[in-house]
Design a protein around this motif. Structure first.
Motif, PDB file in Angstrom:
ATOM      1  N   PRO A  12      73.396  11.507  42.107  1.00 11.54           N
ATOM      2  CA  PRO A  12      74.046  11.127  40.843  1.00 11.54           C
ATOM      3  C   PRO A  12      72.997  11.087  39.729  1.00 11.54           C
ATOM      4  N   THR A  13      73.409  11.417  38.532  1.00 11.30           N
ATOM      5  CA  THR A  13      72.438  11.555  37.450  1.00 11.30           C
ATOM      6  C   THR A  13      72.189  10.275  36.654  1.00 11.30           C
ATOM      7  N   GLY A  14      72.680   9.170  37.119  1.00  4.48           N
ATOM      8  CA  GLY A  14      72.447   7.909  36.421  1.00  4.48           C
ATOM      9  C   GLY A  14      72.133   6.774  37.376  1.00  4.48           C
ATOM     10  N   ARG A  15      71.643   5.730  36.817  1.00  2.00           N
ATOM     11  CA  ARG A  15      71.248   4.555  37.587  1.00  2.00           C
ATOM     12  C   ARG A  15      72.429   3.927  38.327  1.00  2.00           C
ATOM     13  N   ALA A  16      73.558   3.796  37.643  1.00  2.00           N
ATOM     14  CA  ALA A  16      74.734   3.210  38.279  1.00  2.00           C
ATOM     15  C   ALA A  16      75.199   4.076  39.441  1.00  2.00           C
ATOM     16  N   GLY A  17      75.146   5.387  39.274  1.00  2.00           N
ATOM     17  CA  GLY A  17      75.540   6.292  40.344  1.00  2.00           C
ATOM     18  C   GLY A  17      74.633   6.185  41.557  1.00  2.00           C
ATOM     19  N   LEU A  18      73.341   6.007  41.306  1.00  2.00           N
ATOM     20  CA  LEU A  18      72.410   5.807  42.427  1.00  2.00           C
ATOM     21  C   LEU A  18      72.739   4.532  43.183  1.00  2.00           C
ATOM     22  N   ARG A  19      73.025   3.492  42.439  1.00  2.00           N
ATOM     23  CA  ARG A  19      73.361   2.217  43.086  1.00  2.00           C
ATOM     24  C   ARG A  19      74.647   2.331  43.898  1.00  2.00           C
ATOM     25  N   GLU A  20      75.625   3.069  43.390  1.00  2.00           N
ATOM     26  CA  GLU A  20      76.867   3.289  44.134  1.00  2.00           C
ATOM     27  C   GLU A  20      76.587   4.083  45.413  1.00  2.00           C
ATOM     28  N   TRP A  60      64.363   3.755  33.138  1.00  2.00           N
ATOM     29  CA  TRP A  60      65.662   4.172  32.630  1.00  2.00           C
ATOM     30  C   TRP A  60      65.751   3.915  31.134  1.00  2.00           C
ATOM     31  N   GLY A  61      66.415   4.788  30.430  1.00  2.00           N
ATOM     32  CA  GLY A  61      66.607   4.602  29.000  1.00  2.00           C
ATOM     33  C   GLY A  61      66.720   5.932  28.300  1.00  2.00           C
ATOM     34  N   ALA A  62      66.873   5.865  27.008  1.00  2.00           N
ATOM     35  CA  ALA A  62      67.148   7.051  26.201  1.00  2.00           C
ATOM     36  C   ALA A  62      66.053   8.110  26.286  1.00  2.00           C
ATOM     37  N   ALA A  63      64.817   7.718  26.433  1.00  2.00           N
ATOM     38  CA  ALA A  63      63.733   8.696  26.448  1.00  2.00           C
ATOM     39  C   ALA A  63      63.587   9.386  27.796  1.00  2.00           C
ATOM     40  N   ALA A  64      64.170   8.822  28.834  1.00  2.00           N
ATOM     41  CA  ALA A  64      64.012   9.375  30.181  1.00  2.00           C
ATOM     42  C   ALA A  64      64.806  10.669  30.343  1.00  2.00           C
ATOM     43  N   ASP A  65      64.149  11.697  30.860  1.00  2.00           N
ATOM     44  CA  ASP A  65      64.820  12.954  31.189  1.00  2.00           C
ATOM     45  C   ASP A  65      65.048  12.991  32.698  1.00  2.00           C
ATOM     46  N   SER A  66      65.713  11.971  33.182  1.00  2.00           N
ATOM     47  CA  SER A  66      65.886  11.831  34.626  1.00  2.00           C
ATOM     48  C   SER A  66      67.008  12.695  35.185  1.00  2.00           C
ATOM     49  N   ALA A  67      67.994  13.033  34.383  1.00  2.00           N
ATOM     50  CA  ALA A  67      69.177  13.738  34.892  1.00  2.00           C
ATOM     51  C   ALA A  67      68.827  15.054  35.575  1.00  2.00           C
ATOM     52  N   SER A  68      67.913  15.823  35.017  1.00  2.00           N
ATOM     53  CA  SER A  68      67.592  17.120  35.624  1.00  2.00           C
ATOM     54  C   SER A  68      66.913  16.942  36.979  1.00  2.00           C
ATOM     55  N   TRP A  69      66.041  15.947  37.099  1.00  2.00           N
ATOM     56  CA  TRP A  69      65.370  15.683  38.380  1.00  2.00           C
ATOM     57  C   TRP A  69      66.375  15.190  39.416  1.00  2.00           C
ATOM     58  N   LEU A  70      67.243  14.280  39.015  1.00  2.00           N
ATOM     59  CA  LEU A  70      68.242  13.746  39.938  1.00  2.00           C
ATOM     60  C   LEU A  70      69.229  14.831  40.366  1.00  2.00           C
ATOM     61  N   ARG A  71      69.657  15.644  39.420  1.00  2.00           N
ATOM     62  CA  ARG A  71      70.588  16.735  39.722  1.00  2.00           C
ATOM     63  C   ARG A  71      69.962  17.714  40.718  1.00  2.00           C
ATOM     64  N   GLY A  75      57.519   4.836  34.222  1.00  2.00           N
ATOM     65  CA  GLY A  75      58.470   4.431  33.195  1.00  2.00           C
ATOM     66  C   GLY A  75      59.293   5.600  32.716  1.00  2.00           C
ATOM     67  N   ARG A  76      60.082   5.365  31.696  1.00  2.00           N
ATOM     68  CA  ARG A  76      60.973   6.410  31.176  1.00  2.00           C
ATOM     69  C   ARG A  76      60.222   7.561  30.529  1.00  2.00           C
ATOM     70  N   TYR A  77      58.973   7.336  30.163  1.00  2.00           N
ATOM     71  CA  TYR A  77      58.177   8.410  29.558  1.00  2.00           C
ATOM     72  C   TYR A  77      57.363   9.182  30.593  1.00  2.00           C
TER      73      TYR A  77
END
Length: 91
Positions: free
Chosen positions: A73-81, A57-68, A13-15
């Protein structure tokens, strides 16, 4: 590793970005992704499962650094694209 990652992802999850799915992402992308190299079948499967998991995905997720770090892409929509436009790899 893909079967294990896909089995674990529904429990993530996001946490749990730093302790779980971020580390799985780093294993899937040991070198940053570049547009001149197609995603592998395993990478596509993992990214699709990740993008489809609402709880990751959500406000608590620190996903951008891992994705970068993975060159993604640093977001869910970017991954889907990326998944929609990138041809499937054969590796």
């Amino acid at each position: 590793m893909l079967p294990a990652a896909l089995a674990l992802l529904p429990m993530c999850g996001r946490y749990t970005v730093d302790g779980e799915w971020g580390r799985l992402l780093a294993c899937a992308f040991q070198a940053p992704h570049t547009s001149d190299v197609p995603l592998t079948v395993a990478q596509r499967a993992f990214l699709r499962a990740l993008a489809d998991r609402d709880a990751c995905w959500g406000a608590a997720a620190d996903s951008a650094s891992w994705l970068r770090a993975a060159g993604l892409p640093t977001g869910r929509a970017g991954l889907r694209e990326l998944l929609a436009r990138a041809p499937p790899g054969t590796r």
